[in-house]
Design an enzyme around this catalytic site. Structure first.
Site, PDB file in Angstrom:
ATOM      1  N   GLU A  53     -42.654  31.914  -3.146  1.00 45.34           N
ATOM      2  CA  GLU A  53     -43.225  31.935  -4.185  1.00 45.34           C
ATOM      3  C   GLU A  53     -44.841  30.864  -4.214  1.00 45.34           C
ATOM      4  OE1 GLU A  53     -42.865  32.844  -8.612  1.00 45.34           O
ATOM      5  OE2 GLU A  53     -41.073  32.062  -7.746  1.00 45.34           O
ATOM      6  N   LYS A  77     -40.825  37.647  -9.805  1.00 46.99           N
ATOM      7  CA  LYS A  77     -39.296  38.099 -10.984  1.00 46.99           C
ATOM      8  C   LYS A  77     -38.519  39.436 -10.574  1.00 46.99           C
ATOM      9  CE  LYS A  77     -37.916  35.623 -13.350  1.00 46.99           C
ATOM     10  NZ  LYS A  77     -36.897  34.575 -13.399  1.00 46.99           N
TER      11      LYS A  77
END
Length: 375
Positions: A177, A194
């Site tokens: 990420e 997410k």
């Protein structure tokens, strides 16, 4: 402190920051503001930066969270080396490292108790989502570089980094990420993750899981909450009207999981440096929840252990305005034959404790490297 990045400042070759001229470090609340100013001063003087910020730096950046600063932290709130520049990274050693004997500090019952309290906060309207996490202890063998090489062999990622410190634990991050990156023209990009599902056992099952994640209403809602949070955070340092969301709900596949990713961009205001960016964005909303500050308060009440570098960031910054910082998930802290990694996930109203606990454990699979048979 030596810092190696899988993707260097001139992608795609790895780079190494070694032999710093100085270390910029903050261990206490009073250290933070001078340290952030020193980061910007070093860049203005033509130097490069490479290092990390612990999750708990977020408590120091917001007055209402200062009193919740965890005790017993091992790492500084932030530590960056000041360098002349990066150099090509040498090859990693043979992947002889192992990571074994995983022992979660929370049982399923422990997690369920914390989950129930968090669920009550969600029901009361305190937060829409919060990222509940816990540590896993493990044993390791090999040097940090050998363990890191084994992790690299197991799963390639876009934002991996290895931090070797003489006086503190090594940090081994296999993060997929991006927290933020900036270019020399002032464009800032964030890519919050997410939404997660484990990989399928067959090609057909794997496609079905990917398709399920792509269309799942719950995961899309979680992802959109964090996109909106980051849009708001970016607006604090961005030119008016420049915040954009060019991509929503993309699926990235890794060896053990599929993950949902979105992209948010903005044009930075003139004069905005690393200090201002960290004050506005840190920690990344994808690992806190929404609203951000209330989520952090609740999580501090529920999680008895400091997160350390987990959910913090590791990155580099160039004097010309370029920078790249990860979200330090999938990250181990290693010292003396022992390791700690943390796992967790976003909890919303329709989450269930059992499913969330299992998803958290799935996320530890990236690091499960056992001894190999002779020969």
């Amino acid at each position: 402190m030596d810092v190696r990045f899988d993707q260097g400042t001139q992608r795609p070759q790895p780079c190494l920051f070694a032999r710093p001229h100085a270390l910029i470090e903050a261990r206490t609340l009073d250290d933070v503001a001078p340290a952030l100013d020193a980061l910007d001063a070093a860049r203005a003087a033509g130097k490069w930066l490479a290092g990390y910020a612990s999750y708990e730096l977020g408590h120091a950046l917001e007055p209402r969270l200062e009193r919740a600063m965890p005790e017993g932290r091992v790492l500084p709130l932030l530590r960056f080396g000041v360098y002349d520049g990066p150099e090509p990274a040498p090859d990693l050693p043979a992947p002889r490292g192992t990571v074994e004997e995983f022992a979660p500090r929370w049982t399923a019952e422990d997690y369920a108790q914390a989950f129930a309290r968090l669920h009550d906060y969600i029901g009361a309207g305190d937060v829409y989502q919060a990222n509940l996490t816990f540590p896993i202890d493990c044993t390791v063998s090999g040097t940090p570089a050998e363990i890191y090489a084994a992790l690299v062999e197991r799963q390639p990622v876009g934002h991996g980094a290895l931090v070797v410190q003489q006086d503190l634990p090594a940090l081994l991050s296999r993060s997929p990420e991006l927290f933020f990156e900036t270019d020399a023209e002032g464009l800032i990009t964030t890519r919050p993750m997410k939404g997660t599902v484990e990989r399928g056992a067959s090609p057909e099952a794997d496609r079905a899981k990917r398709d399920w994640l792509q269309g799942d209403v719950k995961n899309r809602a979680e992802n959109l909450m964090i996109v909106d949070l980051l849009r708001n955070d970016l607006s604090r340092v961005a030119e008016v009207g420049s915040v954009r969301v060019p991509r929503l709900y993309e699926i990235e596949s890794y060896r053990t999981v599929h993950q949902m990713v979105s992209t948010v961009t903005a044009r930075l205001l003139p004069g905005v440096g690393i200090g201002a960016i960290l004050r506005a964005l840190f920690p990344c909303g994808s690992i806190t929840g929404a609203p951000k500050l209330r989520a952090m308060e609740i999580l501090r009440a529920l999680e008895p252990f400091p997160r350390e570098v987990y959910c913090g960031t590791i990155g580099w910054a160039a004097p010309d305005g370029r920078a790249s910082f990860n979200v330090a998930i999938r990250t181990l802290m290693v010292a003396g034959g022992r390791g700690v990694l943390n796992v967790g996930g976003g909890v919303v109203w329709d989450s269930t404790a059992g499913a969330e606990y299992q998803e958290a454990l799935w996320k530890s699979r990236f690091a499960q490297i056992s001894r190999r048979a002779p020969g």
